[in-house]
Design a protein around this motif. Structure first.
Motif, PDB file in Angstrom:
ATOM      1  N   ALA A 253      44.421  67.822  60.594  1.00 37.78           N
ATOM      2  CA  ALA A 253      44.922  68.419  61.837  1.00 37.78           C
ATOM      3  C   ALA A 253      43.774  68.945  62.686  1.00 37.78           C
ATOM      4  O   ALA A 253      43.778  68.800  63.913  1.00 37.78           O
ATOM      5  N   ASN A 254      42.775  69.545  62.051  1.00 35.26           N
ATOM      6  CA  ASN A 254      41.620  70.033  62.794  1.00 35.26           C
ATOM      7  C   ASN A 254      40.874  68.884  63.455  1.00 35.26           C
ATOM      8  O   ASN A 254      40.448  68.978  64.611  1.00 35.26           O
ATOM      9  N   ALA A 255      40.711  67.786  62.722  1.00 37.12           N
ATOM     10  CA  ALA A 255      40.056  66.601  63.295  1.00 37.12           C
ATOM     11  C   ALA A 255      40.849  66.076  64.492  1.00 37.12           C
ATOM     12  O   ALA A 255      40.277  65.724  65.527  1.00 37.12           O
ATOM     13  N   ALA A 256      42.171  66.039  64.359  1.00 35.07           N
ATOM     14  CA  ALA A 256      43.017  65.546  65.452  1.00 35.07           C
ATOM     15  C   ALA A 256      42.885  66.421  66.693  1.00 35.07           C
ATOM     16  O   ALA A 256      42.831  65.913  67.826  1.00 35.07           O
ATOM     17  N   VAL A 298      50.455  50.391  61.333  1.00 26.22           N
ATOM     18  CA  VAL A 298      50.495  50.482  59.866  1.00 26.22           C
ATOM     19  C   VAL A 298      49.868  51.797  59.391  1.00 26.22           C
ATOM     20  O   VAL A 298      50.467  52.562  58.637  1.00 26.22           O
ATOM     21  N   SER A 299      48.652  52.074  59.861  1.00 22.55           N
ATOM     22  CA  SER A 299      47.926  53.248  59.368  1.00 22.55           C
ATOM     23  C   SER A 299      48.534  54.564  59.814  1.00 22.55           C
ATOM     24  O   SER A 299      48.332  55.597  59.162  1.00 22.55           O
ATOM     25  N   ILE A 300      49.266  54.574  60.902  1.00 26.29           N
ATOM     26  CA  ILE A 300      49.844  55.828  61.394  1.00 26.29           C
ATOM     27  C   ILE A 300      50.879  56.390  60.422  1.00 26.29           C
ATOM     28  O   ILE A 300      51.144  57.591  60.418  1.00 26.29           O
ATOM     29  N   PHE A 301      51.414  55.537  59.540  1.00 28.93           N
ATOM     30  CA  PHE A 301      52.413  55.972  58.573  1.00 28.93           C
ATOM     31  C   PHE A 301      51.832  57.072  57.676  1.00 28.93           C
ATOM     32  O   PHE A 301      50.796  56.892  57.040  1.00 28.93           O
ATOM     33  N   GLY A 302      52.486  58.224  57.644  1.00 28.17           N
ATOM     34  CA  GLY A 302      51.993  59.343  56.849  1.00 28.17           C
ATOM     35  C   GLY A 302      50.838  60.083  57.482  1.00 28.17           C
ATOM     36  O   GLY A 302      50.181  60.896  56.836  1.00 28.17           O
ATOM     37  N   GLY A 303      50.587  59.818  58.757  1.00 30.71           N
ATOM     38  CA  GLY A 303      49.453  60.423  59.443  1.00 30.71           C
ATOM     39  C   GLY A 303      49.833  61.663  60.229  1.00 30.71           C
ATOM     40  O   GLY A 303      50.915  62.233  60.078  1.00 30.71           O
ATOM     41  N   ILE A 304      48.901  62.054  61.077  1.00 30.50           N
ATOM     42  CA  ILE A 304      49.057  63.242  61.913  1.00 30.50           C
ATOM     43  C   ILE A 304      48.909  62.827  63.369  1.00 30.50           C
ATOM     44  O   ILE A 304      47.992  62.064  63.712  1.00 30.50           O
ATOM     45  N   ILE A 326      52.480  65.650  60.380  1.00 30.13           N
ATOM     46  CA  ILE A 326      52.372  66.739  61.361  1.00 30.13           C
ATOM     47  C   ILE A 326      52.411  66.171  62.768  1.00 30.13           C
ATOM     48  O   ILE A 326      51.851  65.099  63.034  1.00 30.13           O
ATOM     49  N   VAL A 327      53.019  66.908  63.677  1.00 30.78           N
ATOM     50  CA  VAL A 327      52.889  66.659  65.117  1.00 30.78           C
ATOM     51  C   VAL A 327      52.386  67.962  65.738  1.00 30.78           C
ATOM     52  O   VAL A 327      52.976  69.027  65.549  1.00 30.78           O
ATOM     53  N   ILE A 328      51.292  67.861  66.498  1.00 31.69           N
ATOM     54  CA  ILE A 328      50.693  69.017  67.162  1.00 31.69           C
ATOM     55  C   ILE A 328      50.734  68.786  68.667  1.00 31.69           C
ATOM     56  O   ILE A 328      50.367  67.706  69.139  1.00 31.69           O
ATOM     57  N   ALA A 329      51.159  69.799  69.403  1.00 36.32           N
ATOM     58  CA  ALA A 329      51.215  69.680  70.862  1.00 36.32           C
ATOM     59  C   ALA A 329      51.177  71.083  71.469  1.00 36.32           C
ATOM     60  O   ALA A 329      51.473  72.071  70.784  1.00 36.32           O
ATOM     61  N   PRO A 330      50.841  71.176  72.755  1.00 33.87           N
ATOM     62  CA  PRO A 330      50.859  72.498  73.404  1.00 33.87           C
ATOM     63  C   PRO A 330      52.264  73.074  73.521  1.00 33.87           C
ATOM     64  O   PRO A 330      52.425  74.286  73.610  1.00 33.87           O
ATOM     65  N   SER A 331      53.277  72.201  73.516  1.00 31.23           N
ATOM     66  CA  SER A 331      54.664  72.671  73.569  1.00 31.23           C
ATOM     67  C   SER A 331      55.594  71.499  73.284  1.00 31.23           C
ATOM     68  O   SER A 331      55.175  70.322  73.293  1.00 31.23           O
ATOM     69  N   PHE A 332      56.854  71.834  73.033  1.00 31.47           N
ATOM     70  CA  PHE A 332      57.912  70.845  72.803  1.00 31.47           C
ATOM     71  C   PHE A 332      59.105  71.250  73.655  1.00 31.47           C
ATOM     72  O   PHE A 332      59.448  72.445  73.713  1.00 31.47           O
ATOM     73  N   THR A 333      59.752  70.295  74.292  1.00 37.99           N
ATOM     74  CA  THR A 333      60.987  70.641  74.994  1.00 37.99           C
ATOM     75  C   THR A 333      62.059  70.987  73.961  1.00 37.99           C
ATOM     76  O   THR A 333      61.960  70.607  72.781  1.00 37.99           O
TER      77      THR A 333
END
Length: 510
Positions: A253-256, A298-304, A326-333
């Protein structure tokens, strides 16, 4: 002889109940300043420290407990007849229990309007001195720095006394606390003096959580944070849904976060094992996600996944169809949250995205030591680019070259990244040679390699990577340059009509 407790605290949480309990056990309470007032206002019998020392508080309270009648009482060994004789000769009474916590230096430092004078005045002197004295003498004195320990200590006293083992444990907590406090103060003065790498490097962290395990189940781990949050800090994220983060989650998550912060336009980054597996930009966050997903479905499976814009309903519906950690964002509706929270295991983190990544120290431990460097905040100066090849990049190629340069910076070395149309199409990470990384990126891209651009985190020591790129249909390359054999790669590009750009800037990432 009546037992005596000395109390002087900034954090007054649960204080009166605890001190009232000591009074019931026939403790004499001595105190200072605001602590004394709080106790007296609550009807808890306590007397001022100056009635013990016979000396008034002076220098605006800077000196009030620094006195032999206090420190003699704190440091005397009760099992040493000579110590006890000296106390008697000097009319000093032992202090059996110390309850002290320190001026709010960290909180003052965090205030936007705090002046240097405010900060300096919140460097506690008497408090650490009392704590250290009592902790050093733990065999004779019980010391409490954390209100969380009040209940256990009071319960022990009600049963007779605090055990030696518990007093030693509390003393250790004191020295960790004062070390933490002093490290923050040292950091303040080091920063004010603009010293990057002082002769002694003191840094302190606060525990966020114990983790289930480290990279693997047989490894132990915990997560700590800096006392003063950085803007782009995973420790500052608000978790909206899902179970606790794991060690690997936090790393990825930090890398992302660092990757997605590099882009100004709406961008989405998919990360796996601290490498990007797909990066996309678009006019909307949905379009950016579509491109990041298409880069490597393919690689996104199980990713962040990290986005630098609010996650809307349309994007959330697409995210919900794949397994993500994980999904990281500044906000979610609200609508997006409704969709994503139906997935039990996904973790949703909300974190404001800063305009840029601040410089900070990155620490890597080695056996017996630590390597310290500033993080890689270098950005591309388009006006300073060198084009050594006969063909210059088109405007479209130049845009893709800038995009891929931001991407390859975050790929483990040796690193090659391919991009086309605001999306990565192939990434080769962490290979022992550069042409090997290129082959992996090209194989992943497949037909999309034709007309794509290539980014390399370091120079080409020989022309084989260019030859590999040419065979795949790559039209432009961006790389640092600086090899003794640069001309070989330039000649190979000219032979194949490839435009190549030198940045003069390397981005190794080990």
């Amino acid at each position: 002889m009546q037992k005596r407790a000395l109390v002087s605290v900034s954090n007054k949480e649960n204080l009166t109940d605890f001190i009232s309990g000591l009074v019931k056990l026939d403790y004499e309470i001595i105190s200072t300043g605001g602590t004394l007032k709080k106790l007296q206002d609550a009807g808890v019998p306590a007397k001022a420290v100056d009635s013990v020392t016979g000396f008034p508080e002076i220098l605006d309270g800077r000196v009030k407990t620094l006195h032999p009648f206090v420190h003699g009482g704190l440091l005397a060994k009760k099992n040493d007849p000579d110590h006890m004789k000296q106390l008697e000769e000097n009319n000093i009474q032992p202090i059996d229990l110390v309850i002290v916590n320190l001026y709010p230096f960290k909180e003052t430092l965090a205030k936007a309007d705090a002046t240097d004078e405010d900060i300096i005045e919140n460097i506690d002197i008497g408090g650490p001195a009392m704590l250290r004295a009592a902790a050093k003498n733990f065999e004779s004195t019980t010391v409490i720095v954390d209100p969380a320990d009040y209940a256990d200590v009071l319960a022990a006293l009600e049963q007779g006394d605090v055990s030696l083992e518990k007093r030693r444990e509390l003393a250790g907590k004191v020295f960790r606390h004062t070390a933490h406090y002093d490290a923050m103060i040292a950091g303040y003065f080091t920063e004010k003096a603009e010293i990057d790498f002082p002769e002694n490097y003191t840094v302190t962290y606060e525990k966020v959580q114990t983790l289930r395990y480290g990279e693997n189940p047989h490894q132990q781990a915990a997560f700590y944070r800096l006392p003063q949050d950085e803007e782009l800090s995973l420790a500052a994220a608000k978790q909206l849904h899902g179970k606790e983060l794991s060690y690997n989650n936090i790393q990825d998550a930090n890398a992302a976060l660092e990757m997605v912060a590099a882009y100004d336009e709406p961008a989405v980054v998919a990360v796996k094992h601290m490498n990007p597996c797909g990066i996309g930009m678009g006019d909307t966050v949905e379009e950016a996600f579509d491109r990041a997903y298409a880069a490597d479905p393919v690689s996104i499976f199980g990713g962040i996944v990290a986005a630098n814009r609010e996650i809307d309903l349309a994007t959330a519906e697409k995210l919900s169809k794949i397994f993500l950690e994980i999904v990281i964002a500044p906000s979610f509706t609200v609508e997006a949250l409704d969709v994503l929270q139906q997935k039990k295991n996904i973790r949703l983190l909300e974190l404001a995205m800063p305009a840029s990544v601040d410089t900070y120290h990155r620490l890597t431990t080695v056996k017996g030591g630590v390597l310290i460097q500033t993080n890689d905040t270098a950005t591309l100066d388009v006006d300073a680019l060198e084009v050594p090849t006969k063909r210059k990049p088109t405007a479209e190629e130049l845009a893709d070259l800038q995009f891929v340069w931001k991407a390859v910076k975050h790929v483990k070395s040796n690193a090659i990244a391919l991009a086309k149309g605001k999306q990565t199409v192939g990434i080769g990470a962490g290979q022992m040679n550069r042409v090997g990384a290129a082959k992996i990126a090209i194989e992943q891209a497949g037909e999309q390699a034709k007309g794509a651009v290539m980014g390399s985190d370091a120079f080409f020591p020989m022309p084989d990577t260019v030859e590999t790129a040419a065979a795949a249909g790559i039209t432009a390359i961006i790389q640092p340059g600086g090899s003794k054999r640069d001309q070989d790669s330039i000649d190979a590009c000219d032979a194949h009509g490839i435009a190549m750009v030198f940045t003069g800037q390397r981005h190794f990432k080990h």
